[in-house]
Motif scaffolding. Structure first.
Motif, short mmCIF file in Angstrom:
data_model
loop_
_atom_site.label_atom_id
_atom_site.label_comp_id
_atom_site.label_asym_id
_atom_site.label_seq_id
_atom_site.Cartn_x
_atom_site.Cartn_y
_atom_site.Cartn_z
N GLY A 127 -19.29 4.43 26.80
CA GLY A 127 -18.74 3.31 27.58
C GLY A 127 -18.48 2.07 26.75
N CYS A 128 -19.47 1.65 26.00
CA CYS A 128 -19.32 0.41 25.21
C CYS A 128 -18.22 0.51 24.16
CB CYS A 128 -20.66 0.04 24.58
SG CYS A 128 -21.94 -0.40 25.78
N PRO A 129 -18.15 1.56 23.33
CA PRO A 129 -17.03 1.65 22.38
C PRO A 129 -15.66 1.72 23.05
CG PRO A 129 -18.80 3.12 21.72
CD PRO A 129 -19.13 2.64 23.08
N THR A 130 -15.61 2.38 24.23
CA THR A 130 -14.33 2.46 24.93
C THR A 130 -13.86 1.09 25.39
OG1 THR A 130 -14.86 4.70 25.69
CG2 THR A 130 -13.13 3.51 26.87
N SER A 135 -10.25 -3.32 24.70
CA SER A 135 -10.13 -4.78 24.67
C SER A 135 -9.33 -5.23 23.46
CB SER A 135 -11.52 -5.41 24.65
OG SER A 135 -12.23 -5.09 25.82
N LEU A 136 -9.60 -4.60 22.30
CA LEU A 136 -8.81 -4.92 21.10
C LEU A 136 -7.36 -4.51 21.27
CD1 LEU A 136 -11.37 -3.87 18.34
CD2 LEU A 136 -10.82 -6.19 19.11
N LEU A 137 -7.16 -3.35 21.90
CA LEU A 137 -5.80 -2.91 22.15
C LEU A 137 -5.08 -3.86 23.11
CD1 LEU A 137 -3.58 -0.78 21.77
CD2 LEU A 137 -4.61 0.50 23.68
N THR A 139 -5.71 -7.00 23.47
CA THR A 139 -5.42 -8.23 22.72
C THR A 139 -4.15 -8.06 21.87
OG1 THR A 139 -7.77 -8.74 22.65
CG2 THR A 139 -6.36 -9.90 21.11
N TYR A 140 -4.05 -6.91 21.23
CA TYR A 140 -2.86 -6.64 20.41
C TYR A 140 -1.60 -6.60 21.27
CZ TYR A 140 0.29 -4.20 17.23
OH TYR A 140 1.37 -3.85 16.45
N LEU A 141 -1.70 -5.95 22.44
CA LEU A 141 -0.52 -5.88 23.32
C LEU A 141 -0.16 -7.26 23.86
CD1 LEU A 141 -1.37 -2.62 25.30
CD2 LEU A 141 0.29 -2.89 23.45
N LEU A 142 -1.19 -8.08 24.11
CA LEU A 142 -0.92 -9.42 24.60
C LEU A 142 -0.21 -10.28 23.55
CD1 LEU A 142 -1.32 -11.42 26.94
CD2 LEU A 142 -3.52 -12.04 25.91
N VAL A 143 -0.60 -10.11 22.30
CA VAL A 143 0.06 -10.83 21.22
C VAL A 143 1.52 -10.40 21.09
CG1 VAL A 143 0.08 -11.20 18.72
CG2 VAL A 143 -2.08 -11.29 19.99
N GLN A 144 1.76 -9.10 21.36
CA GLN A 144 3.13 -8.59 21.26
C GLN A 144 3.97 -8.93 22.48
OE1 GLN A 144 4.35 -7.24 18.50
NE2 GLN A 144 2.33 -7.47 17.53
N GLY A 145 3.37 -9.57 23.49
CA GLY A 145 4.12 -9.97 24.67
C GLY A 145 4.13 -8.96 25.79
N LEU A 146 3.35 -7.89 25.68
CA LEU A 146 3.28 -6.88 26.74
C LEU A 146 2.13 -7.25 27.68
CD1 LEU A 146 3.73 -3.72 24.49
CD2 LEU A 146 5.49 -4.92 25.80
N SER A 155 -8.67 -4.39 31.89
CA SER A 155 -9.39 -4.28 33.16
C SER A 155 -9.88 -2.87 33.47
CB SER A 155 -8.50 -4.76 34.30
OG SER A 155 -7.31 -3.98 34.37
N THR A 156 -9.05 -1.86 33.20
CA THR A 156 -9.39 -0.51 33.65
C THR A 156 -10.69 0.02 33.05
OG1 THR A 156 -7.04 -0.05 33.96
CG2 THR A 156 -8.53 1.83 33.88
N PRO A 157 -10.88 0.03 31.72
CA PRO A 157 -12.16 0.53 31.19
C PRO A 157 -13.37 -0.31 31.61
CG PRO A 157 -10.50 0.42 29.46
CD PRO A 157 -9.96 -0.34 30.62
N THR A 158 -13.16 -1.62 31.70
CA THR A 158 -14.27 -2.48 32.10
C THR A 158 -14.71 -2.19 33.53
OG1 THR A 158 -13.43 -4.20 30.63
CG2 THR A 158 -15.03 -4.87 32.29
N LEU A 159 -13.75 -2.01 34.43
CA LEU A 159 -14.09 -1.70 35.82
C LEU A 159 -14.78 -0.35 35.93
CD1 LEU A 159 -10.91 -2.98 37.72
CD2 LEU A 159 -13.18 -4.04 37.63
#
Length: 242
Positions: A127-130, A135-137, A139-146, A155-159
């Motif tokens: 769970g924790c590594p996922t 979360s890093l992914l 962040t990367y998608l957010l930087v790319q504008g997605l 949200s999905t893995p955290t929920l």
């Protein structure tokens, strides 16, 4: 609260068996039918097409497109190994869920302990590594504008991990509830035991009282020894009557 947590634990065990069976069915079907394990991840092709659309819209750069496509390709190539890991974990979960169901139905708290230990290990190791990876992914998608894919990645893995933690706490509450009920029954038996001794003691005293104070022991002596001072009529002769 105790009965509610135990009832919810039974539902958790049944749902866990069903979910684990659903996770085992696709890899087993793929293996026995001889198909490519990559069909287990049909969303990879959709994601690659989405990346191409975003690239044509100039939303992401060429290097970002190549990196993301390389990541998706590596996931598809390792689909067989991932399926094997899923089958092993799901098989272990089915066994633990059956133990959990038996323990909740028969109220045997020790059978809940293996499920609690295995589930906590899965939360820590998987769970924790996922959550960190997605979360890093995100962040990367957010930087790319997605924005939408980044929100889903956050949200999905955290929920899912939070839901698993809530289920684990529910089973833990059932474990403590069964333990508290056992100790309450033990205390009630210990409280009833000292009350039995005075009853036996009083019964013993009553037996002694009835033995030594029985009216039969206080019956008067026989008629020959009842009143030794009374005169005996046979000692004096009778006079003849005229």
């Amino acid at each position: 609260m105790g009965c509610g947590s135990v009832g919810l634990t039974r539902c958790v065990a049944v749902v866990g068996v069903l979910v684990s069976g659903v996770c085992i069915a696709p890899p087993a079907f793929t293996y026995f039918s001889g198909r490519d394990p990559s069909i287990l991840l049909p969303f990879l092709k959709t994601l690659q097409e989405k990346l191409l659309e975003e690239y044509h819209k100039k939303a992401i750069t060429l290097s970002s497109l190549e990196n993301l496509q390389g990541l998706l390709n590596s996931v598809g190539e390792n689909a067989g190994s991932g399926a094997l890991v899923v089958v092993c974990i799901a098989s272990a979960n089915i066994f633990m869920d059956f133990l959990l169901l038996i323990g909740a139905c028969c109220r045997v708290r020790c059978l809940l302990l293996p499920w609690l230990i295995l589930s906590m290990l899965e939360l820590i190791i998987l769970g924790c590594p996922t959550v960190i990876f997605f979360s890093l992914l995100g962040t990367y998608l957010l930087v790319q504008g997605l924005f939408l894919p980044s929100i889903l990645s956050f949200s999905t893995p955290t929920l899912l991990v939070l839901l698993a933690m809530a289920i684990w706490l529910t089973v833990l509450a059932a474990y403590w509830a069964l333990g508290n009920k056992y100790f309450e029954e033990d205390d009630s038996e210990q409280q009833l035991t000292p009350q039995e001794r005075p009853l036996q003691f009083h019964a013993y005293k009553h037996a002694q009282y009835t033995q030594y104070n029985n009216p039969r022991h206080h019956q008067g002596p026989s008629n020959s020894h009842a009143n030794p001072s009374a005169p005996n009529a046979n000692l004096y002769p009778t006079l003849p009557l005229a």
